[in-house]
Design a protein around this motif. Structure first.
Motif, mmCIF file in Angstrom:
data_model
loop_
_atom_site.group_PDB
_atom_site.id
_atom_site.type_symbol
_atom_site.label_atom_id
_atom_site.label_comp_id
_atom_site.label_asym_id
_atom_site.label_seq_id
_atom_site.Cartn_x
_atom_site.Cartn_y
_atom_site.Cartn_z
ATOM 1 N N ARG A 185 0.834 -1.209 0.000
ATOM 2 C CA ARG A 185 0.000 0.000 0.000
ATOM 3 C C ARG A 185 0.865 1.254 0.000
ATOM 4 N NH1 ARG A 185 -5.476 -1.107 2.240
ATOM 5 N NH2 ARG A 185 -5.360 -3.198 3.099
ATOM 6 N N ILE A 186 1.898 1.256 0.836
ATOM 7 C CA ILE A 186 2.782 2.415 0.934
ATOM 8 C C ILE A 186 3.493 2.650 -0.403
ATOM 9 C CG2 ILE A 186 4.887 3.306 2.006
ATOM 10 C CD1 ILE A 186 3.920 1.940 4.625
ATOM 11 N N ALA A 187 4.026 1.603 -0.995
ATOM 12 C CA ALA A 187 4.746 1.744 -2.270
ATOM 13 C C ALA A 187 3.822 2.233 -3.378
ATOM 14 C CB ALA A 187 5.386 0.409 -2.652
ATOM 15 N N ARG A 188 2.648 1.635 -3.461
ATOM 16 C CA ARG A 188 1.682 2.013 -4.500
ATOM 17 C C ARG A 188 1.208 3.455 -4.298
ATOM 18 N NH1 ARG A 188 -4.088 -0.714 -4.589
ATOM 19 N NH2 ARG A 188 -3.910 0.288 -2.596
ATOM 20 N N TRP B 124 4.326 15.294 1.879
ATOM 21 C CA TRP B 124 2.864 15.302 1.891
ATOM 22 C C TRP B 124 2.329 14.068 2.615
ATOM 23 C CZ3 TRP B 124 -1.214 12.337 0.113
ATOM 24 C CH2 TRP B 124 -2.466 12.951 0.141
ATOM 25 N N LEU B 125 2.948 12.927 2.382
ATOM 26 C CA LEU B 125 2.488 11.696 3.033
ATOM 27 C C LEU B 125 2.680 11.724 4.550
ATOM 28 C CD1 LEU B 125 3.786 9.073 0.478
ATOM 29 C CD2 LEU B 125 1.389 9.450 1.108
ATOM 30 N N LYS B 126 3.635 12.517 5.030
ATOM 31 C CA LYS B 126 3.956 12.537 6.461
ATOM 32 C C LYS B 126 3.330 13.713 7.215
ATOM 33 C CE LYS B 126 8.585 11.615 5.659
ATOM 34 N NZ LYS B 126 9.953 11.576 6.147
ATOM 35 N N LYS B 127 2.703 14.622 6.497
ATOM 36 C CA LYS B 127 2.167 15.834 7.114
ATOM 37 C C LYS B 127 0.674 15.672 7.436
ATOM 38 C CE LYS B 127 1.729 20.775 6.289
ATOM 39 N NZ LYS B 127 1.893 21.836 5.300
ATOM 40 N N PRO B 128 0.247 16.036 8.665
ATOM 41 C CA PRO B 128 -1.188 15.985 8.986
ATOM 42 C C PRO B 128 -1.992 16.812 7.976
ATOM 43 C CG PRO B 128 0.087 16.397 10.964
ATOM 44 C CD PRO B 128 1.048 16.508 9.801
ATOM 45 N N LYS C 170 -5.149 13.639 10.266
ATOM 46 C CA LYS C 170 -4.207 12.511 10.240
ATOM 47 C C LYS C 170 -3.249 12.677 9.069
ATOM 48 C CE LYS C 170 -7.228 9.291 12.496
ATOM 49 N NZ LYS C 170 -7.717 7.958 12.609
ATOM 50 N N THR C 171 -2.114 11.990 9.168
ATOM 51 C CA THR C 171 -1.200 11.972 8.038
ATOM 52 C C THR C 171 -1.689 10.922 7.046
ATOM 53 O OG1 THR C 171 0.273 10.295 8.954
ATOM 54 C CG2 THR C 171 0.749 12.594 9.525
ATOM 55 N N PRO C 172 -1.489 11.155 5.754
ATOM 56 C CA PRO C 172 -1.908 10.144 4.783
ATOM 57 C C PRO C 172 -1.307 8.765 5.079
ATOM 58 C CG PRO C 172 -1.442 12.188 3.664
ATOM 59 C CD PRO C 172 -1.018 12.376 5.095
ATOM 60 N N ILE C 173 -0.057 8.732 5.505
ATOM 61 C CA ILE C 173 0.586 7.433 5.732
ATOM 62 C C ILE C 173 -0.076 6.653 6.878
ATOM 63 C CG2 ILE C 173 2.473 7.999 7.312
ATOM 64 C CD1 ILE C 173 4.160 6.476 4.980
ATOM 65 N N GLU C 174 -0.643 7.374 7.846
ATOM 66 C CA GLU C 174 -1.351 6.712 8.951
ATOM 67 C C GLU C 174 -2.562 5.929 8.460
ATOM 68 O OE1 GLU C 174 -1.978 8.986 12.843
ATOM 69 O OE2 GLU C 174 -1.490 10.578 11.400
ATOM 70 N N LEU C 175 -3.174 6.407 7.401
ATOM 71 C CA LEU C 175 -4.418 5.811 6.917
ATOM 72 C C LEU C 175 -4.205 4.583 6.043
ATOM 73 C CD1 LEU C 175 -6.388 9.073 6.137
ATOM 74 C CD2 LEU C 175 -6.633 7.564 8.112
ATOM 75 N N LEU C 176 -2.957 4.277 5.731
ATOM 76 C CA LEU C 176 -2.690 3.181 4.795
ATOM 77 C C LEU C 176 -2.772 1.800 5.426
ATOM 78 C CD1 LEU C 176 0.191 4.768 2.697
ATOM 79 C CD2 LEU C 176 -2.277 4.837 2.291
ATOM 80 N N ASP C 177 -3.192 1.729 6.679
ATOM 81 C CA ASP C 177 -3.361 0.428 7.336
ATOM 82 C C ASP C 177 -4.607 -0.310 6.856
ATOM 83 O OD1 ASP C 177 -1.081 0.578 8.883
ATOM 84 O OD2 ASP C 177 -2.100 1.496 10.585
ATOM 85 N N THR C 178 -5.575 0.435 6.309
ATOM 86 C CA THR C 178 -6.843 -0.181 5.912
ATOM 87 C C THR C 178 -7.188 0.182 4.473
ATOM 88 O OG1 THR C 178 -8.193 1.706 6.609
ATOM 89 C CG2 THR C 178 -7.715 0.013 8.284
ATOM 90 N N ASP C 179 -8.063 -0.616 3.871
ATOM 91 C CA ASP C 179 -8.552 -0.297 2.528
ATOM 92 C C ASP C 179 -9.311 1.017 2.533
ATOM 93 O OD1 ASP C 179 -7.568 -2.498 1.114
ATOM 94 O OD2 ASP C 179 -9.313 -3.729 1.602
ATOM 95 N N ALA C 180 -10.136 1.231 3.551
ATOM 96 C CA ALA C 180 -10.933 2.462 3.623
ATOM 97 C C ALA C 180 -10.024 3.688 3.740
ATOM 98 C CB ALA C 180 -11.893 2.393 4.802
ATOM 99 N N GLY C 181 -9.011 3.599 4.564
ATOM 100 C CA GLY C 181 -8.077 4.711 4.718
ATOM 101 C C GLY C 181 -7.304 4.979 3.442
ATOM 102 N N VAL D 138 -7.145 8.449 1.021
ATOM 103 C CA VAL D 138 -5.917 9.093 0.543
ATOM 104 C C VAL D 138 -5.949 9.206 -0.977
ATOM 105 C CG1 VAL D 138 -3.396 8.890 0.378
ATOM 106 C CG2 VAL D 138 -4.554 8.389 2.549
ATOM 107 N N TYR D 139 -6.359 8.145 -1.662
ATOM 108 C CA TYR D 139 -6.429 8.164 -3.125
ATOM 109 C C TYR D 139 -7.448 9.188 -3.616
ATOM 110 C CZ TYR D 139 -3.261 4.589 -4.787
ATOM 111 O OH TYR D 139 -2.137 3.912 -5.154
ATOM 112 N N GLN D 140 -8.586 9.272 -2.934
ATOM 113 C CA GLN D 140 -9.600 10.250 -3.332
ATOM 114 C C GLN D 140 -9.052 11.673 -3.214
ATOM 115 O OE1 GLN D 140 -12.899 9.160 -0.828
ATOM 116 N NE2 GLN D 140 -13.708 7.710 -2.324
ATOM 117 N N LEU D 141 -8.337 11.951 -2.132
ATOM 118 C CA LEU D 141 -7.756 13.273 -1.953
ATOM 119 C C LEU D 141 -6.691 13.549 -3.012
ATOM 120 C CD1 LEU D 141 -7.493 15.914 -0.455
ATOM 121 C CD2 LEU D 141 -6.045 14.752 1.234
ATOM 122 N N LEU D 142 -5.851 12.577 -3.294
ATOM 123 C CA LEU D 142 -4.839 12.751 -4.343
ATOM 124 C C LEU D 142 -5.495 13.013 -5.701
ATOM 125 C CD1 LEU D 142 -2.281 9.991 -3.347
ATOM 126 C CD2 LEU D 142 -1.802 12.451 -3.463
#
Length: 85
Positions: free
Chosen positions: A15-18, A36-40, A47-58, A62-66
């Motif tokens: 998820r992080i790499a993609r 950007w990935l590390k900034k709230p 939350k930081t984008p990277i924090e949300l990459l633990d789940t599909d929903a998170g 992140v993808y929607q915002l990007l």
């Protein structure tokens, strides 16, 4: 002694790499993408984008915002080009 990643670790790394690759496509700069990935982010409830990459929903958030950021960038370029004509 190195051991292989378990399934959840492997999934998170993927998820992080993609997501980094997509972020790099949007920002076109490695440092900017990484920052950007590390900034709230207010759009992600602080939350930081990277924090949300633990789940599909998170990850989807992140993808929607990007995608919104990418679209806004393209619209600005189109408007700027039109102003130059």
């Amino acid at each position: 002694d190195q051991k292989p990643l378990d399934l959840s670790e492997s999934d998170r790394l993927y998820r992080i790499a993609r997501t980094f690759a997509h972020t790099l496509d949007v920002f076109e700069n490695v440092e900017t993408a990484r920052d950007w990935l590390k900034k709230p982010n207010r759009a992600l409830a602080g939350k930081t984008p990277i924090e949300l990459l633990d789940t599909d929903a998170g990850t989807q958030q992140v993808y929607q915002l990007l995608n919104v950021l990418s679209l806004q960038s393209h619209i600005c370029l189109i408007i700027f080009d039109c102003l130059l004509i």
